[in-house]
Design a protein around this motif. Structure first.
Motif, PDB file in Angstrom:
ATOM      1  N   GLY A   6       0.797  -1.228   0.000  1.00 46.25           N
ATOM      2  CA  GLY A   6       0.000   0.000   0.000  1.00 46.25           C
ATOM      3  C   GLY A   6       0.824   1.270   0.000  1.00 46.25           C
ATOM      4  N   GLU A   7       1.904   1.299   0.804  1.00 49.56           N
ATOM      5  CA  GLU A   7       2.712   2.515   0.867  1.00 49.56           C
ATOM      6  C   GLU A   7       3.416   2.807  -0.455  1.00 49.56           C
ATOM      7  OE1 GLU A   7       5.438  -0.799   2.267  1.00 49.56           O
ATOM      8  OE2 GLU A   7       3.396  -0.241   2.754  1.00 49.56           O
ATOM      9  N   GLU A  57       0.806   4.397  -2.705  1.00 54.97           N
ATOM     10  CA  GLU A  57       0.617   5.794  -2.294  1.00 54.97           C
ATOM     11  C   GLU A  57       1.764   6.665  -2.783  1.00 54.97           C
ATOM     12  OE1 GLU A  57       0.049   5.696   1.950  1.00 54.97           O
ATOM     13  OE2 GLU A  57      -1.682   4.358   1.754  1.00 54.97           O
ATOM     14  N   ALA A  58       2.996   6.167  -2.670  1.00 52.08           N
ATOM     15  CA  ALA A  58       4.165   6.918  -3.148  1.00 52.08           C
ATOM     16  C   ALA A  58       4.083   7.124  -4.656  1.00 52.08           C
ATOM     17  CB  ALA A  58       5.454   6.191  -2.769  1.00 52.08           C
ATOM     18  N   ARG A  98       1.637   9.924  -5.344  1.00 51.21           N
ATOM     19  CA  ARG A  98       2.257  11.224  -5.046  1.00 51.21           C
ATOM     20  C   ARG A  98       3.222  11.638  -6.158  1.00 51.21           C
ATOM     21  NH1 ARG A  98       2.352   8.967   0.098  1.00 51.21           N
ATOM     22  NH2 ARG A  98       4.561   8.451  -0.070  1.00 51.21           N
ATOM     23  N   ARG A 124      10.216   0.240  -5.358  1.00 55.05           N
ATOM     24  CA  ARG A 124      10.258   1.194  -4.244  1.00 55.05           C
ATOM     25  C   ARG A 124      11.395   2.202  -4.439  1.00 55.05           C
ATOM     26  NH1 ARG A 124       7.878  -0.087   0.237  1.00 55.05           N
ATOM     27  NH2 ARG A 124       8.259  -2.320   0.007  1.00 55.05           N
ATOM     28  N   GLU A 173      11.155   6.280  -5.283  1.00 54.94           N
ATOM     29  CA  GLU A 173      11.870   7.221  -4.395  1.00 54.94           C
ATOM     30  C   GLU A 173      12.787   8.128  -5.195  1.00 54.94           C
ATOM     31  OE1 GLU A 173      14.100   5.172  -1.370  1.00 54.94           O
ATOM     32  OE2 GLU A 173      12.302   4.250  -0.506  1.00 54.94           O
TER      33      GLU A 173
END
Length: 166
Positions: free
Chosen positions: A13-14, A17-18, A21, A156, A160
């Motif tokens: 989930g995170e 969300e990232a 964004r 991920r 980032e």
């Protein structure tokens, strides 16, 4: 949107969300994105096109699994591939810069590594290029955690790095 039509069931989930964004910021700043992927096989491009309403920030993806495709599609010099190897800082940077040069995107993320086999399982090089800026590089050692988990970690890191480059 039906979750079975996206990567959602496999993505933490995170990370989703990232990704939202990142794409929202890219849209706000009118920045288009591209990917140059090897060990992730297009998963990053898929993740970036899964978000309704902002996926248009994604311009294109290059899946370049072989040395030949890195050379032909991204312009990575054959000599560099031979000298440094496909899984190297230099090749990751050349992939990211090649993706910006050979697309209409303002920014590109490249990923090349050993997802589960090779000299060092879990060794992955990332590069993020943006027109008018210095290309960023990051080296990760995820270890022998397996192909799927390594690829998710690559997503991920890629999200980032792209967010940082915005």
């Amino acid at each position: 949107m039906n979750e079975t039509e996206t990567l959602s069931p496999a993505i933490p989930g995170e990370l989703e969300e990232a990704t939202h964004r990142l794409l929202n910021k890219a849209c706000e700043r009118d920045i288009s994105l591209a990917t140059a992927e090897s060990c992730t096989g297009g998963m990053l491009a898929s993740l970036l096109t899964d978000v309704p309403g902002v996926a248009h920030a994604f311009e294109r993806g290059f899946v370049t699994y072989t040395d030949e495709s890195k050379n032909e599609m991204l312009g990575v010099p054959k000599e560099l591939l031979k000298e440094k190897g496909a899984v190297s800082k230099e090749v990751a940077i050349a992939m990211a810069e090649g993706a910006v040069e050979r697309s209409r995107a303002n920014m590109a993320l490249a990923v090349t590594g050993f997802a589960d086999k090779g000299e060092e399982p879990g060794l992955v090089h990332f590069a993020c290029a943006r027109a008018g800026r210095r290309t960023a590089h990051r080296e990760e050692h995820f270890g022998p955690i397996g192909r799927g988990p390594t690829r998710v970690e690559c997503l991920r890191v890629g999200i980032e790095m792209m967010t940082e480059m915005l």
